[in-house]
Scaffold this active site. Structure first.
Site, PDB file in Angstrom:
ATOM      1  N   LYS A 203       2.804   3.386  -3.075  1.00  0.00           N
ATOM      2  CA  LYS A 203       3.156   2.030  -3.521  1.00  0.00           C
ATOM      3  C   LYS A 203       3.703   2.021  -4.959  1.00  0.00           C
ATOM      4  O   LYS A 203       3.575   3.014  -5.684  1.00  0.00           O
ATOM      5  CB  LYS A 203       1.923   1.132  -3.391  1.00  0.00           C
ATOM      6  CG  LYS A 203       1.475   0.920  -1.932  1.00  0.00           C
ATOM      7  CD  LYS A 203       0.419  -0.180  -1.843  1.00  0.00           C
ATOM      8  CE  LYS A 203      -0.025  -0.399  -0.405  1.00  0.00           C
ATOM      9  NZ  LYS A 203      -0.955  -1.560  -0.309  1.00  0.00           N
TER      10      LYS A 203
ATOM     11  N   TYR B 237       4.945  -6.264   6.771  1.00  0.00           N
ATOM     12  CA  TYR B 237       3.589  -6.817   6.710  1.00  0.00           C
ATOM     13  C   TYR B 237       3.452  -8.113   7.511  1.00  0.00           C
ATOM     14  O   TYR B 237       2.580  -8.932   7.197  1.00  0.00           O
ATOM     15  CB  TYR B 237       3.187  -7.051   5.258  1.00  0.00           C
ATOM     16  CG  TYR B 237       2.787  -5.789   4.508  1.00  0.00           C
ATOM     17  CD1 TYR B 237       1.676  -5.039   4.909  1.00  0.00           C
ATOM     18  CD2 TYR B 237       3.480  -5.364   3.388  1.00  0.00           C
ATOM     19  CE1 TYR B 237       1.285  -3.901   4.217  1.00  0.00           C
ATOM     20  CE2 TYR B 237       3.095  -4.223   2.681  1.00  0.00           C
ATOM     21  CZ  TYR B 237       1.991  -3.498   3.107  1.00  0.00           C
ATOM     22  OH  TYR B 237       1.596  -2.382   2.409  1.00  0.00           O
TER      23      TYR B 237
ATOM     24  N   GLU C 225       5.435   1.430  12.577  1.00  0.00           N
ATOM     25  CA  GLU C 225       5.766   1.521  11.156  1.00  0.00           C
ATOM     26  C   GLU C 225       6.770   2.651  10.888  1.00  0.00           C
ATOM     27  O   GLU C 225       7.669   2.496  10.060  1.00  0.00           O
ATOM     28  CB  GLU C 225       4.478   1.719  10.343  1.00  0.00           C
ATOM     29  CG  GLU C 225       3.595   0.474  10.390  1.00  0.00           C
ATOM     30  CD  GLU C 225       2.256   0.629   9.689  1.00  0.00           C
ATOM     31  OE1 GLU C 225       1.501  -0.352   9.641  1.00  0.00           O
ATOM     32  OE2 GLU C 225       1.955   1.740   9.178  1.00  0.00           O
TER      33      GLU C 225
HETATM   34  P1  CMP Z   1      -2.241  -2.149   2.941  1.00  0.00           P
HETATM   35  O1  CMP Z   1      -2.912  -1.033   3.676  1.00  0.00           O
HETATM   36  O2  CMP Z   1      -0.891  -1.841   2.405  1.00  0.00           O
HETATM   37  O3  CMP Z   1      -2.148  -3.423   3.899  1.00  0.00           O
HETATM   38  C1  CMP Z   1      -2.071  -4.739   3.383  1.00  0.00           C
HETATM   39  C2  CMP Z   1      -2.363  -4.808   1.922  1.00  0.00           C
HETATM   40  O4  CMP Z   1      -2.712  -6.075   1.423  1.00  0.00           O
HETATM   41  C3  CMP Z   1      -3.543  -3.926   1.609  1.00  0.00           C
HETATM   42  O5  CMP Z   1      -3.185  -2.563   1.728  1.00  0.00           O
HETATM   43  C4  CMP Z   1      -3.912  -4.413   0.191  1.00  0.00           C
HETATM   44  O6  CMP Z   1      -3.172  -3.735  -0.814  1.00  0.00           O
HETATM   45  C5  CMP Z   1      -3.450  -5.877   0.210  1.00  0.00           C
HETATM   46  N1  CMP Z   1      -4.577  -6.822   0.168  1.00  0.00           N
HETATM   47  C6  CMP Z   1      -4.844  -7.692  -0.826  1.00  0.00           C
HETATM   48  N2  CMP Z   1      -5.945  -8.405  -0.545  1.00  0.00           N
HETATM   49  C7  CMP Z   1      -6.395  -7.989   0.649  1.00  0.00           C
HETATM   50  C8  CMP Z   1      -7.518  -8.327   1.463  1.00  0.00           C
HETATM   51  N3  CMP Z   1      -8.389  -9.283   1.102  1.00  0.00           N
HETATM   52  N4  CMP Z   1      -7.677  -7.676   2.639  1.00  0.00           N
HETATM   53  C9  CMP Z   1      -6.806  -6.722   3.037  1.00  0.00           C
HETATM   54  N5  CMP Z   1      -5.734  -6.350   2.289  1.00  0.00           N
HETATM   55  C10 CMP Z   1      -5.541  -6.973   1.104  1.00  0.00           C
END
Ligand code: CMP
Length: 141
Positions: free
Chosen positions: A10, A50, A127
């Site tokens: 990221k 997303y 993905e």
């Molecule tokens: P990622 O695995 O990239 O998938 C979604 C992203 O949203 C997650 O990692 C986090 O970086 C971000 N995120 C922020 N807040 C939340 C939350 N409460 N629950 C899950 N993901 C979150």
């Protein structure tokens, strides 16, 4: 089974210049990079990637963050690659991530959490296809 998973380094980790350190974690733990590129996500690309989180309270901040700078996207291959990568990453919230995991070592917050990894083989396939053509993926088995 030999599996492929999808991974993102990221914007926070790219900005910290720890791409190589994160790739080393993959390589030292039996995961091979079989496709890789750097890009800056457009808003449309980030929202599409997303889409399952659309409507969640954290969605706007997630899109803002993921488009804030370049990312590395990669396909990793190895035995049980999906689960192995999730173990290497640690918990989504770095405060809850086990010592020695990528997020414990490189992440600052649940938004700036250094890496993304697919959560299941089905999401990995989706993905991977979102960012790579089949012909972009190299056979290293
Ligand atoms: P990622 O695995 O990239 O998938 C979604 C992203 O949203 C997650 O990692 C986090 O970086 C971000 N995120 C922020 N807040 C939340 C939350 N409460 N629950 C899950 N993901 C979150």
């Amino acid at each position: 089974a030999l599996e492929r998973t999808f991974s993102i380094v990221k914007p926070d980790a790219v900005a910290k210049n720890v791409i190589g350190e994160i790739y080393s974690r993959f390589e030292k733990n039996g995961l091979k990079v079989v496709a890789s590129k750097m890009l800056r996500l457009s808003r449309e690309q980030a929202e599409g990637f997303y889409a399952e989180h659309k409507g969640r309270p954290f969605f706007p901040a997630l899109i803002e963050f993921m488009t804030s700078g370049p990312v590395m996207v990669q396909v990793l291959e190895g035995e049980n690659a999906v689960l192995k990568n999730r173990e290497l990453m640690g918990a989504t919230n770095p405060q809850e991530a086990e010592a020695g995991t990528i997020r414990a070592d490189f992440a600052e917050s649940i938004d700036a959490n250094a890496v993304h990894g697919s959560d299941a083989p089905e999401s990995a396939a989706r993905e991977i296809a979102y960012f790579f053509a089949a012909s972009d993926i190299c056979d290293r088995a």
